[in-house]
Design an enzyme around this catalytic site. Structure first.
Site, PDB file in Angstrom:
ATOM      1  N   LYS A  52       0.842  -1.202   0.000  1.00 19.58           N
ATOM      2  CA  LYS A  52       0.000   0.000   0.000  1.00 19.58           C
ATOM      3  C   LYS A  52       0.880   1.256   0.000  1.00 19.58           C
ATOM      4  O   LYS A  52       0.617   2.207  -0.727  1.00 19.58           O
ATOM      5  CB  LYS A  52      -0.947  -0.017   1.219  1.00 19.58           C
ATOM      6  CG  LYS A  52      -2.073  -1.037   1.052  1.00 19.58           C
ATOM      7  CD  LYS A  52      -2.896  -1.275   2.305  1.00 19.58           C
ATOM      8  CE  LYS A  52      -3.883  -2.413   2.039  1.00 19.58           C
ATOM      9  NZ  LYS A  52      -4.707  -2.796   3.184  1.00 19.58           N
ATOM     10  N   GLN A  96      -4.957  -1.547   9.343  1.00 15.99           N
ATOM     11  CA  GLN A  96      -4.836  -2.862   8.719  1.00 15.99           C
ATOM     12  C   GLN A  96      -5.462  -3.927   9.615  1.00 15.99           C
ATOM     13  O   GLN A  96      -5.202  -3.981  10.820  1.00 15.99           O
ATOM     14  CB  GLN A  96      -3.349  -3.182   8.452  1.00 15.99           C
ATOM     15  CG  GLN A  96      -3.106  -4.465   7.682  1.00 15.99           C
ATOM     16  CD  GLN A  96      -3.641  -4.428   6.255  1.00 15.99           C
ATOM     17  OE1 GLN A  96      -3.786  -3.368   5.637  1.00 15.99           O
ATOM     18  NE2 GLN A  96      -3.970  -5.599   5.721  1.00 15.99           N
ATOM     19  N   ASP A 119     -11.257   2.680   3.410  1.00 15.64           N
ATOM     20  CA  ASP A 119     -11.573   1.259   3.252  1.00 15.64           C
ATOM     21  C   ASP A 119     -13.063   1.046   2.970  1.00 15.64           C
ATOM     22  O   ASP A 119     -13.458  -0.051   2.570  1.00 15.64           O
ATOM     23  CB  ASP A 119     -11.220   0.505   4.550  1.00 15.64           C
ATOM     24  CG  ASP A 119      -9.893  -0.230   4.469  1.00 15.64           C
ATOM     25  OD1 ASP A 119      -9.543  -0.692   3.366  1.00 15.64           O
ATOM     26  OD2 ASP A 119      -9.229  -0.343   5.510  1.00 15.64           O
TER      27      ASP A 119
END
Ligand code: GUN
Length: 279
Positions: A52, A96, A119
């Site tokens: 990422k 995460q 997200d």
């Protein structure tokens, strides 16, 4: 059978984001910024986070990364998120998952403002998607929709079968496909006669997390097969689909690696840029 080249589709999206970031900078005099928080030392999570951050570098996006110890407390992680939430130079906040078991995932994610939830995991963002007025869409299912679009096949009226009902993939995937006028069936670990259902799928999405779970006898001839799984077997990456056998039977298929994975990161970058444009 045609291979859906995730790397290629992902690169096209990244090139677009890169150009848009240049425009954004000209207009606003700053670069969009993604903050990523990882807790603990799970090696798969470390790889995802590394990719990422590399993705951000590739498109000229700023990134901040917080690597916290396995024993970090809720209060410690909450303080980081709260600080980033009120920092107007930070556009996206990503925690995460999975978090270590002693941490309260629901509470910590709730501290991310909807506008910075790149997200698309927040109840509001999921709810807006359910109502077909999406704001931020979860990166993996959003990426799958881009891969389906790249085939040029019309989704309307197709029977899409999803194996997996997670909040992060299965459920938003079902909503996206419904919004695109597919007839959608969601299967899961308690589904009876799974093979009978998957054999009817024009579009089959595998998001189970078990290597080679989808075998050729579960797939209709000519189906489009999207493999969301990322499993490690003897140190080698493989998906949820028995690629060798299923690719003989379907019209399109995504490989692992090089299918859904690169798309997920492209959609994250695209979501972060979009979040930067909100203000
Ligand atoms: N862990 C595995 N996939 C994801 C993802 O898309 N987002 C976050 N935050 N964690 C993940």
């Amino acid at each position: 059978m045609q291979l859906i080249n995730g790397k290629e589709v992902a690169k096209a999206t990244r090139d677009k984001v890169k150009g848009d970031i240049t425009e954004f900078f000209k207009e606003k005099g700053r670069i969009p910024c993604l903050a990523v928080i990882i807790v603990g030392s799970d090696s798969a999570s470390q790889t995802y986070v590394k990719n990422k951050i590399l993705g951000c570098e590739e498109v000229g996006m700023k990134s901040l990364s917080y690597t916290e110890s396995e024993s970090a407390t809720n209060e410690h992680i909450a303080a980081i998120i709260t600080k980033l939430a009120s920092d107007n130079t930070v556009d996206g906040i990503l925690v995460q998952l999975p978090l270590p078991k002693h941490l309260d995932e629901r509470y910590l994610l709730s501290l991310i403002p909807d506008s910075k939830d790149v997200d698309g995991f927040s109840p509001n963002n999921l709810g807006l998607l359910a109502m077909n007025t999406p704001r931020t869409i979860s990166c993996t299912p959003f990426g799958v929709m881009e891969l389906l679009a790249s085939t040029g096949v019309d989704i309307a009226g197709k029977h899409a079968v999803i194996i997996g009902r997670s909040n992060t993939v299965g459920k938003p995937m079902a909503m996206l496909l419904l919004n695109a006028d597919a007839t959608v069936t969601v299967c899961h670990s308690k589904t009876v006669n799974l093979k009978q259902i998957t054999s009817q799928a024009d579009i089959l999405i595998a998001a189970i997390g078990r290597p080679n779970f989808v075998t050729a006898d579960m797939v209709k001839s000519g189906a489009i097969v999207i493999d969301v799984g990322i499993n490690r077997v003897d140190g080698k990456l493989c998906g949820d689909v028995d690629f060798a056998a299923v690719s003989e039977k379907c019209s399109y298929i995504t490989p692992v690696p090089g299918g859904v994975g690169p798309m997920t990161i492209s959609m994250l970058l695209s979501n972060t840029l979009m979040a930067a444009k909100y203000e």
